[in-house]
Design an enzyme around this catalytic site. Structure first.
Site, PDB file in Angstrom:
ATOM      1  N   SER A 167      54.007 104.495  96.883  1.00  0.00           N
ATOM      2  CA  SER A 167      53.135 103.363  96.549  1.00  0.00           C
ATOM      3  C   SER A 167      53.102 103.025  95.065  1.00  0.00           C
ATOM      4  O   SER A 167      52.795 101.884  94.700  1.00  0.00           O
ATOM      5  CB  SER A 167      51.716 103.643  97.040  1.00  0.00           C
ATOM      6  OG  SER A 167      51.236 104.877  96.540  1.00  0.00           O
TER       7      SER A 167
ATOM      8  N   HIS B 101      45.600 103.395  91.560  1.00  0.00           N
ATOM      9  CA  HIS B 101      46.990 102.944  91.503  1.00  0.00           C
ATOM     10  C   HIS B 101      47.121 101.904  90.400  1.00  0.00           C
ATOM     11  O   HIS B 101      46.136 101.278  90.003  1.00  0.00           O
ATOM     12  CB  HIS B 101      47.422 102.308  92.838  1.00  0.00           C
ATOM     13  CG  HIS B 101      47.868 103.298  93.862  1.00  0.00           C
ATOM     14  ND1 HIS B 101      46.995 104.165  94.484  1.00  0.00           N
ATOM     15  CD2 HIS B 101      49.097 103.560  94.386  1.00  0.00           C
ATOM     16  CE1 HIS B 101      47.674 104.910  95.345  1.00  0.00           C
ATOM     17  NE2 HIS B 101      48.949 104.567  95.295  1.00  0.00           N
TER      18      HIS B 101
END
Length: 285
Positions: free
Chosen positions: A38, A264
């Site tokens: 990711s 993230h």
């Protein structure tokens, strides 16, 4: 003597032949394949172009491809582990190494974070914080018995990363292979922050920072020993961790305010990673 013969032959070659060869090379577009998890696919960062893998058109592979005018095959996928390089993910996504062939010129890969279960670790840390917000309950949970479970997991992941690199070289023997590390998630000074959006205990920030550094150090070693280059995305993202305010923060909190997955990179973070990759690709040819 062979080198002298080659040099003489080049000198005797017709000018038109040399010009044609140069023109052919200049027309060749780099065949670039992006692999990874990711942190490469950039879940929820606009614009999402693959709903299964949560892949963004503004992830670092896309930005690198644009800057180099490369032909990109991006198979990075959220949730990927080293096992998903050679086998399909549970949702039926093909093995990522299937995207490689002898014509591949450039490969980037970001992998290893899911192998050590870092997302699960962060979830556990968040749950433990309420019981001891001023202490280090997560560190005690994972390393309180003397053996650090995360350090052990990083060590177990090292040979898996080495195997991935061997697989890349086998399928794409002419490719330049680049291992891209993870950006700075936590404050470099270890001080942490107090926020409902970052539910971590004060004493766990420094330990989590050090675990990420261990992961990146392992990836750098495996790249060095595995015939690949390493991109340090940590150093250029220091000062833009999840504790920084909106606008300065390149890594989102547990409750993102900018489109991105929790903990993230947001679009600016992916851009910073792309710049780091470009720096290595340009500096080393």
């Amino acid at each position: 003597m062979g080198a002298a013969l080659l040099s003489a032959g080049a000198a005797l070659a017709p000018a038109g032949t040399a010009a044609a060869s140069t023109a052919t090379q200049s027309r060749h577009k780099v065949d670039y394949v992006a692999l990874g998890d990711s942190y490469a696919s950039a879940p929820l960062v606009p614009t999402q172009v693959d709903a299964t893998c949560l892949r963004s058109s503004q992830n670092y592979p896309s930005l690198v491809a644009q800057s180099r005018s490369a032909t990109l095959t991006d198979v990075s996928c959220s949730g990927a582990t080293t096992a998903d390089m050679t086998g399909p993910q549970s949702d039926g996504v093909p093995a990522q190494l299937d995207a490689l062939d002898r014509g591949t010129d450039l490969v980037t890969v970001t992998i290893g974070g899911n192998d050590i279960g870092f997302s699960t670790v962060l979830g556990t840390c968040a749950q433990l914080t309420a019981g001891n917000p001023a202490g280090s309950p997560c560190q005690s949970h994972y390393a309180g018995t003397g053996a650090d479970q995360i350090t052990d997991a990083v060590a177990r992941t090292a040979p898996k990363v080495a195997q991935v690199l061997r697989g890349i070289h086998h399928r794409a023997p002419h490719a330049r292979v680049v291992v891209v590390g993870y950006p700075d998630l936590f404050p470099e000074d270890g001080a942490g922050c107090t926020s409902s959006k970052v539910p971590l205990a004060a004493g766990d920030f420094a330990w989590l920072r050090d675990k990420e550094k261990e992961l990146n150090a392992m990836l750098a070693r495996q790249a060095r020993h595995g015939g690949a280059e390493y991109v340090n995305t940590y150093a250029p993202t220091v000062g833009h961790d999840l504790c920084k305010p909106t606008g300065e923060r390149w890594i989102e909190t547990f409750a993102p305010e900018t489109p991105a997955a929790p903990v993230h990179p947001n679009a600016t973070g992916e851009s910073a990673m792309a710049t780091a990759v470009q720096g290595v690709l340009t500096r080393h040819g």
